[in-house]
Scaffold this active site. Structure first.
Site, PDB file in Angstrom:
ATOM      1  N   TYR A   1      -4.045  18.098 -10.473  1.00 49.78           N
ATOM      2  CA  TYR A   1      -3.825  17.540 -11.720  1.00 49.78           C
ATOM      3  C   TYR A   1      -5.202  17.201 -12.176  1.00 49.78           C
ATOM      4  O   TYR A   1      -6.210  17.203 -11.442  1.00 49.78           O
ATOM      5  CB  TYR A   1      -3.354  16.266 -11.510  1.00 49.78           C
TER       6      TYR A   1
ATOM      7  N   HIS B   1       0.073   5.208  -8.219  1.00 51.81           N
ATOM      8  CA  HIS B   1      -1.485   5.078  -8.518  1.00 51.81           C
ATOM      9  C   HIS B   1      -1.600   4.618 -10.006  1.00 51.81           C
ATOM     10  O   HIS B   1      -0.976   5.137 -11.008  1.00 51.81           O
ATOM     11  CB  HIS B   1      -2.085   6.302  -8.190  1.00 51.81           C
TER      12      HIS B   1
END
Length: 143
Positions: free
Chosen positions: A130, A61
């Site tokens: 995260y 990503h």
């Protein structure tokens, strides 16, 4: 908490102190004052959480319109976390680092803007939490 350099000076391995006893364990996963002291971003705006099954690969990503610093940690299970240098002007462009993160070791990886991020789930169920420094922007929109 210990901060270790990786092959990329910008990517840091964070090793928290884990206090274990017969009841379980405790560790501090983030402390704004400490992060500011060592010069790492502390302006987290969003927390994310994903669960993946064994052998699932997620990523790589990368945010173009609203790049994000990321601080990743495993809440349960284990994964192989990967950061790839996608900065075209970098002498390390295209190079990567792979780190095994587990709930047991409590280690975290700081991945700055300019790096792609992905991981491979190594256990039956892996939880990845995260923090990011900018809001998620879906393709075609801007926050």
């Amino acid at each position: 908490m210990k901060i270790e350099d990786t092959i990329f000076p910008e990517v840091k391995l964070i090793i928290p102190a884990i206090y274990r006893d017969n009841r379980g364990a405790f560790s501090e996963t983030y402390n704004q004052r400490r992060w500011e002291e060592i010069g790492l971003p502390s302006n987290w705006v969003q927390d994310n959480f994903s669960v993946s099954q064994r052998n699932v690969v997620r990523g790589i990503h990368y945010q173009i319109l609203q790049p994000q610093d990321k601080l990743v940690r495993v809440t349960h299970g284990a994964l192989l976390d990967v950061a790839v240098d996608l900065r075209r002007s970098s002498p390390r462009f295209g190079k990567h680092i792979a780190v095994k993160l587990t709930a047991e070791n409590g280690e975290m990886l700081f991945i700055p803007k300019g790096f792609g991020h992905g991981f491979l789930a190594l256990t039956d169920a892996v939880g990845l939490a995260y923090k990011v420094t900018d809001f998620y922007c879906a393709p075609g929109e801007r926050t």
